[in-house]
Scaffold this active site. Structure first.
Site, PDB file in Angstrom:
ATOM      1  N   ARG A  54       9.538  -4.127 -12.729  1.00 30.38           N
ATOM      2  CA  ARG A  54       7.599  -4.734 -12.195  1.00 30.38           C
ATOM      3  C   ARG A  54       8.406  -6.492 -11.771  1.00 30.38           C
ATOM      4  NH1 ARG A  54       8.944  -8.765 -15.466  1.00 30.38           N
ATOM      5  NH2 ARG A  54       6.919  -9.412 -14.287  1.00 30.38           N
ATOM      6  N   GLY A  55       7.751  -7.141 -11.184  1.00 30.41           N
ATOM      7  CA  GLY A  55       7.626  -8.334 -10.359  1.00 30.41           C
ATOM      8  C   GLY A  55       7.889  -7.547  -9.174  1.00 30.41           C
ATOM      9  N   ALA A  56       7.050  -8.463  -8.600  1.00 28.82           N
ATOM     10  CA  ALA A  56       6.780  -8.002  -6.731  1.00 28.82           C
ATOM     11  C   ALA A  56       8.281  -7.878  -6.333  1.00 28.82           C
ATOM     12  CB  ALA A  56       5.761  -8.325  -6.519  1.00 28.82           C
ATOM     13  N   ARG A  95       3.266   1.368  -6.566  1.00 21.20           N
ATOM     14  CA  ARG A  95       1.985   0.088  -6.973  1.00 21.20           C
ATOM     15  C   ARG A  95       1.514  -0.395  -5.599  1.00 21.20           C
ATOM     16  NH1 ARG A  95       3.704  -3.709 -11.389  1.00 21.20           N
ATOM     17  NH2 ARG A  95       1.289  -4.160 -11.536  1.00 21.20           N
ATOM     18  N   ASP A 241       2.325 -11.737  -6.042  1.00 24.12           N
ATOM     19  CA  ASP A 241       2.668 -10.215  -5.444  1.00 24.12           C
ATOM     20  C   ASP A 241       2.298 -10.265  -4.433  1.00 24.12           C
ATOM     21  OD1 ASP A 241       2.450 -10.539  -8.531  1.00 24.12           O
ATOM     22  OD2 ASP A 241       3.088  -8.556  -8.224  1.00 24.12           O
ATOM     23  N   ASN A 251      -2.044 -12.811  -7.713  1.00 27.73           N
ATOM     24  CA  ASN A 251      -0.314 -12.471  -8.775  1.00 27.73           C
ATOM     25  C   ASN A 251      -1.695 -11.780  -9.781  1.00 27.73           C
ATOM     26  OD1 ASN A 251       2.056 -13.529  -8.974  1.00 27.73           O
ATOM     27  ND2 ASN A 251       1.149 -14.925 -10.699  1.00 27.73           N
ATOM     28  N   LYS A 252      -0.545 -11.706 -10.768  1.00 30.52           N
ATOM     29  CA  LYS A 252      -0.967 -11.400 -12.285  1.00 30.52           C
ATOM     30  C   LYS A 252      -2.036 -11.933 -12.990  1.00 30.52           C
ATOM     31  CE  LYS A 252       0.969  -9.269 -14.670  1.00 30.52           C
ATOM     32  NZ  LYS A 252       0.678  -7.618 -14.172  1.00 30.52           N
TER      33      LYS A 252
END
Lengths: 353, 353
Positions: A54-56, A95, A241, A251-252
């Site tokens: 995970r993590g863009a 995603r 993201d 973002n998150k």
């Protein structure tokens, strides 16, 4: 090209090696370090959907490698190009919110020319995917330096979610800024939110910060306001993201809250992200699709129920922080300042140094 | 006086029955309903410290009953009054931030006169502790009505932590407002934060709301900003653990963040609490002692590690919301409006109806 020659000293969460994708299963951290070897692009899609990676930016790298796996699988098929194109769409859809995945797949598929043989395509895609990872890591090192330049000596910074080597091709975005600034003595302490529901801060960022020997305090997301009240936080830095052309940033979930708290307390709020996260096709954050995830992520932890039965759940993976709350967007090409619409346009038109 | 005659239809988390304290172990909810019978005041102190009973008003009730247990234990001791006084101090120290515990113990000990026999003291303390619980529940019903009057028909409200029957002598504070307003058709939906680290929202508030048949959505604390951005929240209502004379309010960690978000979005932010939570001896929130709790509450969940090993933790149980962020403090004597210093003074001087 060797997959490990570029930066042998740096931890990477994903590698291309022996014609397979190797990645650390982030759902098992911090208690277990389990490395997966994926031979099927569908397994990479599963790993992306279930947040093993995970993590863009890291998802962008994983998507690129997944496309190489697809090309390998279809190499002897008569409709190679067609099947590769379908798999590219499947990978890009894994995603929806992060910009880098769609960007990486576009960059990869743009290389495929009708005159290429399947083997030539595989060679091109392999080289390009390795380049995507290497470029991401190099971009992050430049982001780290640009970001560190914004901080005063002895700063304490607050960060959210995970933006380190685990979230990127290597080195990290907001984490990279912290790492560079720490090594220069500019950052003296890091406050990391635990980042519910999936605890990327508690599990991953704390793990990376402790590994790097950086003084760190972990806090529940809800404690960020109290910490920021105390005058001990000099900057808030998060990753991104997807960044729209006007600077609005997905973002998150929880990032917007930190930006509002920073405004209330007069603390500068920064986004650190490579230009691959910037989506100039979106005028503003209103057009960003926000992924809704499984309610079980909130009601259960490691298979055990933690919430009352029968309750509905809101579980958006991301929120959107309006550009006006962002003091600077730190990219590998420099720092976008307000007004971001103009500043991002200038950055994106600038040839990369 | 019967302990159950007042409101047989209402759920209570704590009861005085058969010369013992019965309370539901809130650390086991929502998966198990375990009732404890405590005969020793030290066990009540343990139950308060370990959050088997929590919520400032409920802690006040528990403390009052604990003092009765102490009086029973020391009834035949020659230094009865002295020992009772020491146990009163021990009970009052069980949790420092909430106002109601110290208030209840002061109210109880003020009854003890040197001419009373130990048996007379026990009778007085028993009657007074029952009165404290009954008065708290009745106050909450008035709070519920005053609070409902502030809401428009069809409102959606956001709340934090647990303020229901589980947190009070009965009926609840912010929860009481929601309950009254729901029964009047004024509230159509409730958004409840999960309230890390101890998940009182997910475990307790969601449990009470589902029990009461109220439409509820649970969200991670970090999602409150995103929810409030969407224009679907008409009011934020929380309880309080201690309110200073100027209206500054200590409440569960994360409350300040919600108040700042509400200000940013132009949503009214209300505190609901009985006047027993107001501490007129404190000029402002700066004098409120904030309890720091065990780091394990953040790094572990049900005994299982959820955060990276070796990281420091910030685990303040409460934060302080400045009075200027609070549109109204809803008490059983009416609603304090800004400027709260003047309004609270007027409320506190008003004889209770």
């Amino acid at each position: 090209m060797s997959t490990t020659a570029i930066e042998t000293t740096t931890f990477r969460c994903i590698e291309w090696a022996d014609e397979t994708v190797k990645l650390i299963d982030q759902t098992r951290l911090p208690t277990e370090e389990v490395w997966l070897e994926l031979h099927d692009y569908r397994d990479v899609i599963e790993a992306i959907k279930s947040l093993r990676v995970r993590g863009a930016p890291a998802i962008g790298v994983a998507g690129a490698y997944a496309l190489v796996l697809a090309a390998q699988e279809f190499v002897n098929e008569p409709d190679f190009t067609h099947r590769l194109s379908i798999s590219a769409d499947e990978i890009a859809d894994a995603r929806p919110t992060g910009a880098n995945l769609a960007w990486a797949i576009r960059r990869m598929t743009a290389l495929v020319q009708s005159i290429d043989s399947p083997k030539q395509v595989i060679e091109k895609l392999t080289a390009e995917s390795l380049l995507i990872q290497r470029e991401d890591e190099e971009a992050n090192r430049r982001i780290g330096q640009f970001g560190a330049d914004l901080l005063s000596n002895g700063s304490s910074v607050l960060t959210h979610c995970n933006t380190g080597a685990l979230a990127t091709g290597g080195y990290g975005t907001a984490f990279g800024v912290i790492h560079t600034a720490w090594s220069q003595g500019k950052v003296k302490h890091v406050y990391a939110t635990e980042t519910r529901p999936l605890l990327q801060g508690a599990r991953l960022t704390a793990w990376e910060l402790v590994r790097a020997g950086i003084d760190t305090t972990l806090l529940p997301d809800s404690a960020a306001g109290m910490i920021m009240c105390q005058g001990i936080i000099h900057a808030v830095i998060t990753g991104a993201d997807r960044i729209a052309a006007n600077g609005d940033t997905a973002n998150k979930i929880g990032t917007y809250t930190l930006a509002v708290l920073a405004k209330e307390q007069g603390i500068p709020f920064y986004i650190a992200a490579p230009t691959t996260t910037i989506d100039m096709s979106l005028p503003s954050g209103e057009q960003i699709v926000i992924e809704q995830r499984n309610p079980d992520e909130v009601t259960h932890l490691r298979g055990s129920r933690i919430a009352a039965a029968g309750v509905s759940v809101y579980n958006a993976a991301f929120d959107v922080t309006p550009a006006e709350l962002i003091a600077g967007i730190i990219t590998e090409r420099g720092v976008s300042k307000k007004p971001h619409t103009k500043s991002l346009k200038t950055l994106m038109e600038r040839a990369d140094g």
